[in-house]
Design an enzyme around this catalytic site. Structure first.
Site, PDB file in Angstrom:
ATOM      1  N   SER A  12     -21.308 -53.611 -46.268  1.00  0.00           N
ATOM      2  CA  SER A  12     -20.718 -52.921 -47.417  1.00  0.00           C
ATOM      3  C   SER A  12     -20.808 -51.412 -47.204  1.00  0.00           C
ATOM      4  CB  SER A  12     -21.464 -53.325 -48.691  1.00  0.00           C
ATOM      5  OG  SER A  12     -22.869 -53.297 -48.481  1.00  0.00           O
ATOM      6  N   GLU A  14     -21.017 -47.638 -49.210  1.00  0.00           N
ATOM      7  CA  GLU A  14     -21.332 -46.983 -50.486  1.00  0.00           C
ATOM      8  C   GLU A  14     -20.655 -45.623 -50.610  1.00  0.00           C
ATOM      9  OE1 GLU A  14     -25.510 -47.025 -51.822  1.00  0.00           O
ATOM     10  OE2 GLU A  14     -25.334 -44.872 -52.093  1.00  0.00           O
ATOM     11  N   ASP A 105     -33.464 -42.279 -61.154  1.00  0.00           N
ATOM     12  CA  ASP A 105     -34.411 -41.170 -61.276  1.00  0.00           C
ATOM     13  C   ASP A 105     -34.010 -40.305 -62.458  1.00  0.00           C
ATOM     14  OD1 ASP A 105     -36.082 -41.673 -58.996  1.00  0.00           O
ATOM     15  OD2 ASP A 105     -34.358 -41.119 -57.759  1.00  0.00           O
ATOM     16  N   PHE A 212     -33.049 -34.777 -48.020  1.00  0.00           N
ATOM     17  CA  PHE A 212     -32.860 -36.066 -48.683  1.00  0.00           C
ATOM     18  C   PHE A 212     -34.045 -37.002 -48.401  1.00  0.00           C
ATOM     19  CE2 PHE A 212     -29.776 -39.671 -49.567  1.00  0.00           C
ATOM     20  CZ  PHE A 212     -29.617 -39.284 -50.888  1.00  0.00           C
ATOM     21  N   HIS A 262     -25.680 -52.172 -45.198  1.00  0.00           N
ATOM     22  CA  HIS A 262     -25.009 -51.407 -46.256  1.00  0.00           C
ATOM     23  C   HIS A 262     -25.006 -49.956 -45.801  1.00  0.00           C
ATOM     24  CE1 HIS A 262     -24.027 -50.318 -50.480  1.00  0.00           C
ATOM     25  NE2 HIS A 262     -24.902 -49.328 -50.345  1.00  0.00           N
TER      26      HIS A 262
HETATM   27  P1  FAD Z   1     -37.757 -49.737 -59.565  1.00  0.00           P
HETATM   28  O1  FAD Z   1     -37.606 -50.980 -58.785  1.00  0.00           O
HETATM   29  O2  FAD Z   1     -37.812 -49.875 -61.064  1.00  0.00           O
HETATM   30  O3  FAD Z   1     -39.092 -49.027 -59.050  1.00  0.00           O
HETATM   31  C1  FAD Z   1     -39.324 -47.637 -59.289  1.00  0.00           C
HETATM   32  C2  FAD Z   1     -40.799 -47.334 -59.029  1.00  0.00           C
HETATM   33  O4  FAD Z   1     -41.589 -47.888 -60.058  1.00  0.00           O
HETATM   34  C3  FAD Z   1     -41.368 -47.899 -57.727  1.00  0.00           C
HETATM   35  O5  FAD Z   1     -42.364 -47.022 -57.258  1.00  0.00           O
HETATM   36  C4  FAD Z   1     -41.970 -49.216 -58.156  1.00  0.00           C
HETATM   37  O6  FAD Z   1     -42.975 -49.639 -57.275  1.00  0.00           O
HETATM   38  C5  FAD Z   1     -42.500 -48.847 -59.543  1.00  0.00           C
HETATM   39  N1  FAD Z   1     -42.499 -49.957 -60.484  1.00  0.00           N
HETATM   40  C6  FAD Z   1     -41.546 -50.910 -60.616  1.00  0.00           C
HETATM   41  N2  FAD Z   1     -41.883 -51.755 -61.630  1.00  0.00           N
HETATM   42  C7  FAD Z   1     -43.043 -51.295 -62.135  1.00  0.00           C
HETATM   43  C8  FAD Z   1     -43.896 -51.728 -63.193  1.00  0.00           C
HETATM   44  N3  FAD Z   1     -43.600 -52.812 -63.931  1.00  0.00           N
HETATM   45  N4  FAD Z   1     -45.017 -51.010 -63.467  1.00  0.00           N
HETATM   46  C9  FAD Z   1     -45.337 -49.917 -62.739  1.00  0.00           C
HETATM   47  N5  FAD Z   1     -44.578 -49.465 -61.712  1.00  0.00           N
HETATM   48  C10 FAD Z   1     -43.435 -50.138 -61.418  1.00  0.00           C
HETATM   49  N6  FAD Z   1     -30.355 -43.541 -57.435  1.00  0.00           N
HETATM   50  C11 FAD Z   1     -29.437 -43.096 -58.324  1.00  0.00           C
HETATM   51  O7  FAD Z   1     -29.737 -42.198 -59.126  1.00  0.00           O
HETATM   52  N7  FAD Z   1     -28.172 -43.627 -58.359  1.00  0.00           N
HETATM   53  C12 FAD Z   1     -27.778 -44.608 -57.539  1.00  0.00           C
HETATM   54  O8  FAD Z   1     -26.638 -45.077 -57.602  1.00  0.00           O
HETATM   55  C13 FAD Z   1     -28.727 -45.104 -56.568  1.00  0.00           C
HETATM   56  N8  FAD Z   1     -28.404 -46.095 -55.724  1.00  0.00           N
HETATM   57  C14 FAD Z   1     -29.346 -46.587 -54.861  1.00  0.00           C
HETATM   58  C15 FAD Z   1     -29.020 -47.652 -54.027  1.00  0.00           C
HETATM   59  C16 FAD Z   1     -29.935 -48.166 -53.126  1.00  0.00           C
HETATM   60  C17 FAD Z   1     -29.550 -49.323 -52.237  1.00  0.00           C
HETATM   61  C18 FAD Z   1     -31.236 -47.592 -53.047  1.00  0.00           C
HETATM   62  C19 FAD Z   1     -32.246 -48.111 -52.063  1.00  0.00           C
HETATM   63  C20 FAD Z   1     -31.589 -46.538 -53.890  1.00  0.00           C
HETATM   64  C21 FAD Z   1     -30.656 -46.035 -54.801  1.00  0.00           C
HETATM   65  N9  FAD Z   1     -30.961 -44.994 -55.677  1.00  0.00           N
HETATM   66  C22 FAD Z   1     -30.029 -44.524 -56.565  1.00  0.00           C
HETATM   67  C23 FAD Z   1     -32.306 -44.407 -55.678  1.00  0.00           C
HETATM   68  C24 FAD Z   1     -33.200 -45.096 -56.740  1.00  0.00           C
HETATM   69  O9  FAD Z   1     -32.639 -44.922 -58.015  1.00  0.00           O
HETATM   70  C25 FAD Z   1     -34.572 -44.454 -56.673  1.00  0.00           C
HETATM   71  O10 FAD Z   1     -35.217 -44.832 -55.488  1.00  0.00           O
HETATM   72  C26 FAD Z   1     -35.436 -44.713 -57.892  1.00  0.00           C
HETATM   73  O11 FAD Z   1     -36.545 -43.807 -57.830  1.00  0.00           O
HETATM   74  C27 FAD Z   1     -35.998 -46.117 -57.969  1.00  0.00           C
HETATM   75  O12 FAD Z   1     -35.066 -47.028 -58.356  1.00  0.00           O
HETATM   76  P2  FAD Z   1     -35.389 -48.609 -58.251  1.00  0.00           P
HETATM   77  O13 FAD Z   1     -34.273 -49.326 -58.844  1.00  0.00           O
HETATM   78  O14 FAD Z   1     -35.843 -48.940 -56.900  1.00  0.00           O
HETATM   79  O15 FAD Z   1     -36.668 -48.650 -59.262  1.00  0.00           O
END
Ligand code: FAD
Length: 287
Positions: A12, A14, A105, A212, A262
């Site tokens: 895919s 992005e 974030d 980055f 990806h």
């Molecule tokens: P989560 O899985 O919720 O985790 C975030 C943090 O919190 C981690 O350190 C995790 O260990 C911790 N955590 C999770 N659950 C808990 C809990 N219950 N209690 C305590 N701690 C917890 N960013 C953007 O702004 N826009 C995008 O479109 C975007 N696309 C992305 C696509 C991919 C494939 C990737 C790998 C990253 C992308 N990001 C994007 C970056 C991402 O948003 C950041 O890395 C963000 O900081 C974490 O998102 P996440 O969904 O992994 O968070």
């Protein structure tokens, strides 16, 4: 790989939503060129704090209307449940059936008091309201997420996303294949059995890659950093070296059993296409 090999995995591309009319027009051309390689889907990012909500939506809609599979990235990003529900409903009405579900974030300038909703909660929310209507992708981090206390915790939270209903995952980019394979081993031991696709970041500019990588916690191995540094402003050499490094990485990943890749295209055709063509793969299983 010199001959064109049949590729049964998934891959895919992005994009981020363009900010200007010029960027929108350029992305159309990028999309059409990348589409010639038969990707399984395109995805479109969602700005921190929902800052690109409308642009993400319009970009997704256009890609879909052009006849391609597309996955919007989505986070709560400061929105309430009703707003997220409405956006998901609009996506469903557009015929979208895949979402990249994220915590995201905070936008810069927003204090730590702002509330971020974990991706596992978003996955559970989508499952609750839409059942299996969307294939749910989540993010994962072979080199650990920068906020995680340690790798065990990181994996524990990744598992929460899977248990909440994630169907597959895409990794943060990395340049060390061992980190990915070790991560796969750890996830298998935890009973995580969803496919984990490797996120691939082409290398075209050292300064921006460094910036980055510092933010997202991806390591640039010393030997790569030193070589890129030595090229300085010689961008052609940076690109040629980057192409070799990332092609080798992809070959190692695929040979080692990665289910697919990806590409973080950064809305550029050439870096991604060069890697893909270097690999000599022929994708036979577009969605
Ligand atoms: P989560 O899985 O919720 O985790 C975030 C943090 O919190 C981690 O350190 C995790 O260990 C911790 N955590 C999770 N659950 C808990 C809990 N219950 N209690 C305590 N701690 C917890 N960013 C953007 O702004 N826009 C995008 O479109 C975007 N696309 C992305 C696509 C991919 C494939 C990737 C790998 C990253 C992308 N990001 C994007 C970056 C991402 O948003 C950041 O890395 C963000 O900081 C974490 O998102 P996440 O969904 O992994 O968070």
């Amino acid at each position: 790989m010199t001959t064109e090999a049949v590729f049964n995995g998934r891959f895919s591309f992005e994009f981020f939503p363009p900010k200007t009319d010029k960027g929108t027009e350029k992305l159309r051309q990028v999309r059409e060129q990348l589409a010639t390689r038969n990707p399984d889907f395109f995805s479109v990012t969602y700005g921190a704090g929902g800052s690109t909500r409308d642009k993400t939506f319009s970009t997704v809609k256009e890609v879909k209307q052009a006849g391609y599979q597309v996955a919007p990235h989505l986070s709560f990003g400061g929105d309430d449940s009703d707003a997220v529900l409405e956006l998901l409903t609009q996506y469903q009405q557009q015929g979208i059936n895949r979402i990249v579900a994220l915590r995201g974030d905070l936008p810069s300038g927003v204090g730590p008091q702002a509330h971020l909703v974990y991706a596992s909660e978003l996955v559970a929310f989508i499952k609750k309201h839409f059942g299996d209507a969307f294939h749910l992708e989540v993010a994962c981090y072979p080199e650990s997420h920068p906020d995680s206390a340690n790798m065990d915790k990181d994996l524990e939270y990744f598992k929460q996303k899977v248990d909440a209903g994630a169907d597959s995952a895409i990794t943060q980019y990395f340049y060390n294949a061992d980190a990915y394979f070790y991560y796969l081993e750890r996830t298998q031991k935890l009973g995580i059995d969803i496919p984990i696709y490797a996120g691939i970041m082409p290398i075209t500019n050292f300064a921006s890659l460094q910036r980055f990588s510092n933010m997202c916690g991806a390591e640039i191995p010393r030997w790569i950093g030193k070589q890129l540094e030595a090229y300085g402003d010689d961008l052609e050499s940076v690109k040629a070296f980057g192409l070799d490094v990332v092609t080798d990485l992809c070959e190692t990943l695929l040979e080692g059993g990665a289910p697919g890749m990806h590409f973080y295209t950064m809305n550029q055709v050439e870096p991604t296409l060069s890697i893909w063509d270097n690999l000599g793969l022929n994708n036979v299983t577009p969605a």
